[in-house]
Design a protein around this motif. Structure first.
Motif, mmCIF file in Angstrom:
data_model
loop_
_atom_site.group_PDB
_atom_site.id
_atom_site.type_symbol
_atom_site.label_atom_id
_atom_site.label_comp_id
_atom_site.label_asym_id
_atom_site.label_seq_id
_atom_site.Cartn_x
_atom_site.Cartn_y
_atom_site.Cartn_z
ATOM 1 N N GLY A 18 0.816 -1.211 0.000
ATOM 2 C CA GLY A 18 0.000 0.000 0.000
ATOM 3 C C GLY A 18 0.844 1.253 0.000
ATOM 4 N N LEU A 22 0.491 3.720 -3.034
ATOM 5 C CA LEU A 22 -0.092 5.041 -2.783
ATOM 6 C C LEU A 22 0.936 6.073 -2.333
ATOM 7 C CD1 LEU A 22 -3.327 3.872 -0.933
ATOM 8 C CD2 LEU A 22 -3.081 4.526 -3.330
ATOM 9 N N LEU A 26 -0.778 5.916 4.376
ATOM 10 C CA LEU A 26 -1.948 5.190 3.863
ATOM 11 C C LEU A 26 -3.219 5.743 4.490
ATOM 12 C CD1 LEU A 26 -0.604 1.538 4.132
ATOM 13 C CD2 LEU A 26 -0.803 2.932 2.081
ATOM 14 N N PRO A 27 -4.329 5.690 3.770
ATOM 15 C CA PRO A 27 -5.598 6.098 4.373
ATOM 16 C C PRO A 27 -5.924 5.214 5.582
ATOM 17 C CG PRO A 27 -5.833 5.731 1.999
ATOM 18 C CD PRO A 27 -4.467 5.274 2.384
ATOM 19 N N PHE A 30 -6.804 1.238 5.574
ATOM 20 C CA PHE A 30 -6.444 0.674 4.271
ATOM 21 C C PHE A 30 -6.068 -0.802 4.369
ATOM 22 C CE2 PHE A 30 -3.195 -0.516 1.169
ATOM 23 C CZ PHE A 30 -3.835 -0.230 -0.018
ATOM 24 N N VAL A 34 -8.043 -3.990 2.651
ATOM 25 C CA VAL A 34 -7.434 -4.844 1.625
ATOM 26 C C VAL A 34 -7.477 -6.297 2.063
ATOM 27 C CG1 VAL A 34 -5.239 -5.418 0.502
ATOM 28 C CG2 VAL A 34 -5.999 -3.050 0.613
ATOM 29 N N TRP A 89 -13.492 -0.145 6.759
ATOM 30 C CA TRP A 89 -13.088 -1.524 6.451
ATOM 31 C C TRP A 89 -14.057 -2.540 7.035
ATOM 32 C CZ3 TRP A 89 -12.239 -4.912 10.327
ATOM 33 C CH2 TRP A 89 -11.906 -4.403 11.581
#
Length: 121
Positions: A18, A22, A26-27, A30, A34, A89
């Motif tokens: 990630g 990105l 990371l957001p 994340f 994933v 998530w």
């Protein structure tokens, strides 16, 4: 097996991949998102051969309705997680859980079907 070959490294190295994809930060959520997506697709890969074996039978209307309802329950869990203010998530975890319930139902259905030997050859 092929899916695991590709997904296991992504699951294990999700933060690193990630960050590479990105860049930098990371957001929030994340990595768990994933990983939940990978679990969903892993269950789906297990579910497909079971579904194929069942659909070889001609009398599957009730099976199809129940399997679809269980899969749809994942989307209801996703909506409920958003409404409850859980992290984003968690919605994907709900979808994966609905897929898991559908998988369990299909395995149970196939076991009963095999015991009765209702398929046509």
């Amino acid at each position: 097996g092929v899916f695991l070959l590709l997904a296991a490294p992504v699951f294990a190295f999700a933060p690193e991949l990630g960050g590479w994809w990105l860049g930098g930060a990371l957001p929030a959520g994340f990595v768990p998102f994933v990983r939940c997506v990978l679990v969903f697709f892993f269950i789906d890969a297990l579910l497909t051969p079971v579904h194929t074996a069942i659909t070889a039978n001609e009398k599957i209307a009730g099976y199809q309705v129940m399997g679809s309802c269980l899969m749809a329950s994942g989307f209801l869990l996703a909506v409920a997680s958003f409404a409850a203010g859980l992290p984003p998530w968690a919605s994907m975890a709900g979808v994966a859980f609905g897929n898991f319930l559908s998988f369990l139902y299909r395995v149970a259905y196939l076991r009963v079907m095999i015991r009765r030997r209702t398929w046509h050859s």
